[in-house]
Write an enzyme that holds these catalytic residues in place. Structure first.
Site, PDB file in Angstrom:
ATOM      1  CG  HIS A   1       9.718   1.443  12.180  1.00  0.00           C
ATOM      2  ND1 HIS A   1      10.260  -0.028  12.355  1.00  0.00           N
ATOM      3  CD2 HIS A   1       9.369   2.221  13.676  1.00  0.00           C
ATOM      4  CE1 HIS A   1      10.367  -0.482  13.762  1.00  0.00           C
ATOM      5  NE2 HIS A   1       9.729   0.595  14.405  1.00  0.00           N
TER       6      HIS A   1
ATOM      7  CB  SER B   1       9.762   7.428  11.574  1.00  0.00           C
ATOM      8  OG  SER B   1       9.885   7.837  13.032  1.00  0.00           O
TER       9      SER B   1
ATOM     10  CG  ASN C   1      12.755   0.818   6.584  1.00  0.00           C
ATOM     11  OD1 ASN C   1      11.818   0.453   5.239  1.00  0.00           O
ATOM     12  ND2 ASN C   1      12.207   0.716   7.409  1.00  0.00           N
TER      13      ASN C   1
ATOM     14  CB  SER D   1      -1.059  -0.217   1.356  1.00  0.00           C
ATOM     15  OG  SER D   1      -1.015   0.178   2.506  1.00  0.00           O
ATOM     16  CG  ASN D   2       3.419   2.376   2.961  1.00  0.00           C
ATOM     17  OD1 ASN D   2       3.407   3.924   3.141  1.00  0.00           O
ATOM     18  ND2 ASN D   2       3.316   1.456   3.465  1.00  0.00           N
TER      19      ASN D   2
ATOM     20  CG  ASP E   1      13.532  -0.204  12.451  1.00  0.00           C
ATOM     21  OD1 ASP E   1      12.802  -1.717  13.519  1.00  0.00           O
ATOM     22  OD2 ASP E   1      13.300  -0.252  11.674  1.00  0.00           O
TER      23      ASP E   1
END
Ligand code: GRF
Length: 203
Positions: free
Chosen positions: A108, A135, A106, A12-13, A144
């Protein structure tokens, strides 16, 4: 500019980024969407948008290093200016991360540095935080942990469950990730002393 997006699931991102790239007419294209899982729903979504897709299964590689080396070769075939991890559920080796230093980001689902790792929404509820979110950060060898590009925050509601919170954070991700990717392809991100500075848009 060429953007390569890595997914493992729904994507979805990835879809939010591809849609923004099109509607906002970015000076960029999604050169490829790559998944480590053939059953990732995002592959069909990308293909339906005419985006080249590829699958590289970690099960076909004996070691993490071998998988990452094959993944890097596959990615480099698309001459990426930016590598976008979007729900990509693999721990990447330091060698791979170094190869894309400064051009891999990325997302998170927490307000880093809070709640690195998995099950962030359950942990946020358990901790009783009143604000939670997502984030976008540059990827560094420590999981992360890299310089934060953008964050989105929302109030945790008394009625929130892990599922409701995850859903609202995901909607927030769909707003902040396209913005972060656009800043990156517009070369508006500088990391100064470990802190990301976003330069103003060209006049
Ligand atoms: C979601 O849990 C999201 O919070 C995280 O990756 C997972 C899948 O996202 N970033 P997507 O729908 O595959 O983009």
């Amino acid at each position: 500019k060429n953007i390569v997006i890595l997914i493992s699931g729904v994507g979805s991102n990835m879809e939010a980024i591809a849609r923004a790239c099109e509607t906002e007419r970015w000076p960029a294209r999604i050169a490829a969407v790559i998944s480590n899982r053939a059953e990732a729903g995002g592959l069909a979504t990308a293909a339906a948008r005419g985006i080249p897709v590829a699958v590289l299964s970690h099960r076909d590689h004996a070691t993490r290093e071998a998988f990452d080396a094959a993944l890097a070769d596959l990615i480099d075939g698309y001459a990426p200016d930016l590598v976008v991890l979007a729900g990509f559920m693999r721990i990447l080796t330091p060698g791979f991360v170094e190869r894309y230093a400064g051009r891999m980001i990325n997302i998170h689902p927490s307000l880093l540095p809070g709640f690195p790792g998995l099950h962030t929404h359950a942990r946020a509820l358990e901790a009783g935080v009143k604000v939670h979110g997502a984030s976008v950060h540059f990827v560094t060898p420590e999981l992360d942990h890299g310089p934060i590009v953008i964050q989105g925050a929302l109030d945790v509601l008394p009625s929130d469950t892990e599922e409701s919170l995850a859903g609202r954070v995901l909607a927030l991700e769909h707003r902040i990730y396209p913005r972060a990717v656009r800043w990156a392809i517009e070369d508006r991100l500088q990391v100064v002393a470990g802190v990301v500075q976003v330069t103003p848009p060209e006049p």
